[in-house]
Motif scaffolding. Sequence first.
Motif, PDB file in Angstrom:
ATOM      1  N   ASP A   1      29.200  39.162  44.299  1.00 13.12           N
ATOM      2  CA  ASP A   1      29.837  39.389  44.089  1.00 13.12           C
ATOM      3  C   ASP A   1      31.306  38.223  43.195  1.00 13.12           C
ATOM      4  O   ASP A   1      32.327  38.328  42.791  1.00 13.12           O
ATOM      5  CB  ASP A   1      30.617  39.523  45.309  1.00 13.12           C
ATOM      6  CG  ASP A   1      30.986  41.110  46.194  1.00 13.12           C
ATOM      7  OD1 ASP A   1      30.653  41.758  44.973  1.00 13.12           O
ATOM      8  OD2 ASP A   1      30.966  41.454  46.793  1.00 13.12           O
TER       9      ASP A   1
ATOM     10  N   ARG B   1      32.615  38.599  39.246  1.00 12.74           N
ATOM     11  CA  ARG B   1      34.237  37.783  39.756  1.00 12.74           C
ATOM     12  C   ARG B   1      34.282  37.392  37.986  1.00 12.74           C
ATOM     13  O   ARG B   1      34.744  37.025  37.180  1.00 12.74           O
ATOM     14  CB  ARG B   1      34.924  37.171  41.081  1.00 12.74           C
ATOM     15  CG  ARG B   1      35.347  36.353  40.592  1.00 12.74           C
ATOM     16  CD  ARG B   1      35.935  35.685  41.866  1.00 12.74           C
ATOM     17  NE  ARG B   1      35.656  34.538  41.316  1.00 12.74           N
ATOM     18  CZ  ARG B   1      35.323  33.359  41.964  1.00 12.74           C
ATOM     19  NH1 ARG B   1      35.412  34.461  44.334  1.00 12.74           N
ATOM     20  NH2 ARG B   1      34.757  32.464  42.460  1.00 12.74           N
TER      21      ARG B   1
ATOM     22  N   ARG C   1      34.092  38.930  35.015  1.00 13.82           N
ATOM     23  CA  ARG C   1      34.977  39.415  35.045  1.00 13.82           C
ATOM     24  C   ARG C   1      35.981  38.613  34.056  1.00 13.82           C
ATOM     25  O   ARG C   1      36.729  38.688  33.214  1.00 13.82           O
ATOM     26  CB  ARG C   1      35.909  39.857  36.164  1.00 13.82           C
ATOM     27  CG  ARG C   1      35.170  41.003  36.600  1.00 13.82           C
ATOM     28  CD  ARG C   1      36.152  41.949  37.824  1.00 13.82           C
ATOM     29  NE  ARG C   1      36.035  41.181  38.221  1.00 13.82           N
ATOM     30  CZ  ARG C   1      35.597  41.468  39.881  1.00 13.82           C
ATOM     31  NH1 ARG C   1      34.681  42.535  39.977  1.00 13.82           N
ATOM     32  NH2 ARG C   1      35.408  40.797  40.668  1.00 13.82           N
TER      33      ARG C   1
END
Length: 238
Positions: free
Chosen positions: A19, A23, A26
Amino acid sequence: QDGQIVAKAFSEELGISEDTVRRDLRELAAEGRLQRVHGGALPALAAVRSLQVREQLAPEDKRALGRAGAALVLPGQVVILDGGTTSLQVVQHLPLDLRATVVTHSPTVAVALAGHTQVEVLVLGGRLFRHSMVNVGASVVEAAGQLRADLYLMGVTGVHAEAGLTTGDFEEAAVKRALHQRAAETVVLASLDKLGTASPFSVAPLRELAALVVPAATPQALRKKLQAGGAKVEIAAG
């Protein structure tokens, strides 16, 4: 450095969660620093610049690519010439007495051909996409369907061993696919900054090219990666 990031492997290597990696990917994608794909990311073109600025980048390499592209154009052929700074270099290296037909969706390229009085210039009209100074849209795609060309000198913003040939605009990608399908051979003349990078919209896999022409300064390791991806790599002489 490696040409791609796999989120799962990267998270294990750094000892952090997937995760957290996703992140960060992104955020980097939002800054235009990479292109996200399923399971990770690929390098992206460092920055999107105007046509005027791009004309000043790596001028010697682009001249070499222009010479290489012009040498592929034979008298009597029907040739599709894409937009962009390298295509303008191709025009500058075409013989002034060349007899051929050039089809282009770039008003800039069409004007540059004005001095080649024996070249029949066909311009495909549509909506002007100012970043690349080319016409795009359904009218260009429809007109492309009426062509049977000997050669298409295609411009792209990304050339990657896995992602293939890509560009940054959805409509422009559709035009490039349509033109590619109407040419007996497609050749990409790619400057060094585009090699090993990917943009959001797919055009074609590397294996469909008759040749990928790259600058002499292209690292051997990168050439081998592109060849492994299906490209027939040729070097533009300086």
